[in-house]
Design a protein around this motif. Structure first.
Motif, short mmCIF file in Angstrom:
data_model
loop_
_atom_site.label_atom_id
_atom_site.label_comp_id
_atom_site.label_asym_id
_atom_site.label_seq_id
_atom_site.Cartn_x
_atom_site.Cartn_y
_atom_site.Cartn_z
N CYS A 178 8.23 -14.42 18.36
CA CYS A 178 9.05 -13.34 18.90
C CYS A 178 8.30 -12.65 20.03
O CYS A 178 7.06 -12.65 20.06
N GLU A 179 9.05 -12.05 20.96
CA GLU A 179 8.45 -11.24 22.02
C GLU A 179 9.02 -9.83 21.95
O GLU A 179 10.17 -9.62 21.56
N TYR A 180 8.20 -8.86 22.38
CA TYR A 180 8.58 -7.45 22.34
C TYR A 180 8.45 -6.90 23.76
O TYR A 180 7.34 -6.70 24.26
N ARG A 181 9.60 -6.67 24.39
CA ARG A 181 9.63 -6.24 25.79
C ARG A 181 10.29 -4.87 25.91
O ARG A 181 11.30 -4.62 25.27
N GLY A 182 9.71 -4.01 26.74
CA GLY A 182 10.26 -2.67 26.93
C GLY A 182 9.28 -1.73 27.60
O GLY A 182 9.68 -0.71 28.14
N HIS A 183 8.00 -2.07 27.59
CA HIS A 183 7.01 -1.28 28.32
C HIS A 183 7.10 -1.60 29.81
O HIS A 183 7.55 -2.68 30.20
N PHE A 184 6.62 -0.67 30.64
CA PHE A 184 6.69 -0.85 32.09
C PHE A 184 5.32 -0.98 32.74
O PHE A 184 5.23 -1.22 33.95
N GLN A 185 4.27 -0.84 31.95
CA GLN A 185 2.93 -1.09 32.44
C GLN A 185 2.15 -1.86 31.38
O GLN A 185 2.68 -2.17 30.31
N THR A 186 0.89 -2.15 31.67
CA THR A 186 0.04 -2.94 30.78
C THR A 186 0.12 -2.45 29.33
O THR A 186 0.00 -1.25 29.08
N VAL A 187 0.31 -3.37 28.41
CA VAL A 187 0.23 -3.06 26.99
C VAL A 187 -1.22 -3.27 26.56
O VAL A 187 -1.74 -4.38 26.64
N ALA A 188 -1.88 -2.19 26.15
CA ALA A 188 -3.32 -2.23 25.89
C ALA A 188 -3.66 -2.51 24.44
O ALA A 188 -4.77 -2.94 24.13
N SER A 189 -2.72 -2.24 23.52
CA SER A 189 -3.04 -2.40 22.10
C SER A 189 -1.77 -2.74 21.32
O SER A 189 -0.67 -2.29 21.67
N CYS A 190 -1.94 -3.55 20.27
CA CYS A 190 -0.82 -3.92 19.41
C CYS A 190 -1.34 -4.07 17.99
O CYS A 190 -2.39 -4.67 17.77
N ILE A 191 -0.62 -3.51 17.02
CA ILE A 191 -1.08 -3.55 15.63
C ILE A 191 0.10 -3.82 14.70
O ILE A 191 1.24 -3.46 14.99
N PHE A 192 -0.19 -4.45 13.58
CA PHE A 192 0.78 -4.59 12.50
C PHE A 192 0.77 -3.29 11.69
O PHE A 192 -0.30 -2.78 11.35
N LEU A 193 1.95 -2.78 11.38
CA LEU A 193 2.03 -1.58 10.55
C LEU A 193 2.05 -1.99 9.07
O LEU A 193 2.85 -2.85 8.67
N PRO A 194 1.20 -1.40 8.24
CA PRO A 194 1.23 -1.70 6.80
C PRO A 194 2.56 -1.29 6.19
O PRO A 194 3.25 -0.40 6.69
N GLY A 245 12.56 -8.19 17.14
CA GLY A 245 12.13 -7.75 18.46
C GLY A 245 12.80 -6.48 18.91
O GLY A 245 12.58 -6.02 20.04
N ALA A 246 13.62 -5.87 18.06
CA ALA A 246 14.30 -4.63 18.42
C ALA A 246 13.30 -3.48 18.48
O ALA A 246 12.44 -3.34 17.61
N CYS A 247 13.41 -2.65 19.52
CA CYS A 247 12.60 -1.45 19.61
C CYS A 247 13.23 -0.37 18.74
O CYS A 247 14.35 0.07 18.97
N LEU A 248 12.52 0.06 17.71
CA LEU A 248 13.05 1.02 16.75
C LEU A 248 12.83 2.46 17.18
O LEU A 248 13.63 3.33 16.87
N PHE A 249 11.73 2.71 17.89
CA PHE A 249 11.42 4.08 18.27
C PHE A 249 10.37 4.07 19.38
O PHE A 249 9.50 3.20 19.42
N THR A 250 10.47 5.05 20.29
CA THR A 250 9.49 5.23 21.35
C THR A 250 9.04 6.68 21.40
O THR A 250 9.87 7.59 21.44
N LEU A 251 7.74 6.88 21.36
CA LEU A 251 7.15 8.20 21.52
C LEU A 251 6.47 8.25 22.88
O LEU A 251 5.62 7.42 23.18
N SER A 252 6.87 9.20 23.72
CA SER A 252 6.29 9.35 25.05
C SER A 252 5.30 10.50 25.03
O SER A 252 5.66 11.65 24.79
N LEU A 253 4.03 10.19 25.27
CA LEU A 253 2.97 11.20 25.32
C LEU A 253 2.74 11.58 26.77
O LEU A 253 1.78 11.16 27.42
N ASP A 254 3.66 12.39 27.30
CA ASP A 254 3.64 12.74 28.71
C ASP A 254 2.33 13.44 29.09
O ASP A 254 1.86 14.32 28.38
#
Length: 342
Positions: free
Chosen positions: A247-263, A289-298
């Motif tokens: 599966c692929e996860y697309r939705g970011h607009f710049q480099t994805v620096a980290s990815c983790i599995f959630l327990p 691959g659905a985006c469930l939630f996005t938190l923006s740390l402006d």
């Protein structure tokens, strides 16, 4: 590098107490940041939500924070330009720096390193510890992987691949295999018995920045660099017989620096979290691959590292605002909110 103690008071979710080696800075309570909730992956409904107040301290670091790792549920280690690998639920951890050295530290002993590992000719950019904590694998911009005996500090194996500028390493649980990402856009699986390449995944279109393996060792996730939505994805791979893309996860607009599995303690379904230079943390349904939630740390600048803190929270670090403590809320689905920054 700093050792931080952050304890989340679960009875009062809005309050967080943080104690670390340096004197704590000024505390401020703030209302800020918008969050975005997606209804489905191909046509989302965007909801802007004002988050609850969070506590913000003066940053623990005076410069960019690049990595964070949890030693246990209330103790973490963070680094500026360092790389860190922790032996979870122990007092020991490893750090690698631009001085080409790797140090082993023990909180139960003196403030001096317990062991030193010297062998790379350029900056060390990846390190991971074997499941039994007896071996350490390090990778560098010198195109080399080194396998070390933790007890003696001696190098046991050395392997080099042309243009293999290592970006991250991760040991597969209960196995002899080590997963590695590289600036040559390649993901490699190494067999630590002789330090040989056991499998090379299909070359990607962009630099692979990070990788993590699931707790059962059956899957791994990697993420890539990119700009303006080109690249900027995370990819789920099968680590068993097929070793194929799942599966692929697309939705970011710049480099994805980290990815983790959630327990499963954090998410009721198989889920993956990603952090990006676009200042956003996203939670994905692992299977669809659905985006469930996005938190923006402006205003945080690029988000460079994610780590599971405990059964209800994540740690995220950023260029501009230090370390963020994020609470996972499942009362209305699967959501994230910031409860502290330090």
């Amino acid at each position: 590098m700093l050792l931080l103690r952050c304890h989340l008071k679960r009875a009062l979710p809005q309050k967080v107490s943080c104690r670390f080696c340096a004197v704590m800075g000024k505390l401020q309570s703030k209302f800020k940041h918008s969050t975005y909730k997606y209804s489905r992956p191909d046509g989302f409904i965007e909801e802007k939500i004002q988050t609850k107040a969070f506590q913000e301290y003066s940053p623990a670091h005076v410069d960019t924070v690049s990595v964070v790792a949890a030693l246990n549920s209330d103790l973490c280690v963070s680094g500026g330009k360092d790389k860190i690998a922790c032996i979870y639920k122990s007092s020991q951890f490893f750090s690698a720096s631009r001085d080409k050295m790797v140090m082993m530290w023990d909180l139960q002993s003196s403030s001096q390193p317990r062991q030193q590992f010297s062998g790379h000719t350029m900056v060390v950019t990846g390190l991971t510890v074997s499941p039994d904590s007896s071996q350490l694998c390090t990778g560098s911009r010198d195109n080399t992987l080194l396998l070390w005996d933790v007890g003696t500090g001696q190098c046991a194996e050395r392997a080099s691949v042309s243009r293999n500028l290592v970006t991250h390493l991760c040991w597969v649980p209960r196995e002899h295999y080590i997963l590695q990402t590289s600036e040559d856009k390649t993901i490699r699986l190494w067999d630590s018995r002789g330090l040989q390449v056991a499998h090379t995944f299909p070359t990607q279109q962009h630099i692979q920045t990070y990788c993590e393996v699931s707790e059962d060792g059956h899957k791994c996730v990697s993420c890539s660099s990119g700009f303006e939505g080109e690249g900027c994805e995370a990819t789920l791979w099968d680590l068993r017989q097929t070793r194929s893309r799942i599966c692929e996860y697309r939705g970011h607009f710049q480099t994805v620096a980290s990815c983790i599995f959630l327990p499963r303690a954090l998410a009721s379904m198989p889920a993956i979290a990603t952090s990006s230079h676009d200042c956003k943390v996203k939670i994905w349904n692992q299977d669809t691959g659905a985006c469930l939630f996005t938190l923006s740390l402006d205003g945080s600048g690029p988000l460079t590292s994610l780590a599971v803190a405990d059964s209800v929270s994540l740690l995220c670090v950023s260029f501009s605002r230090g370390i963020h403590l994020l609470r996972v809320d499942r009362s209305q689905g699967l959501e994230l909110r910031e409860v502290a920054a330090f």
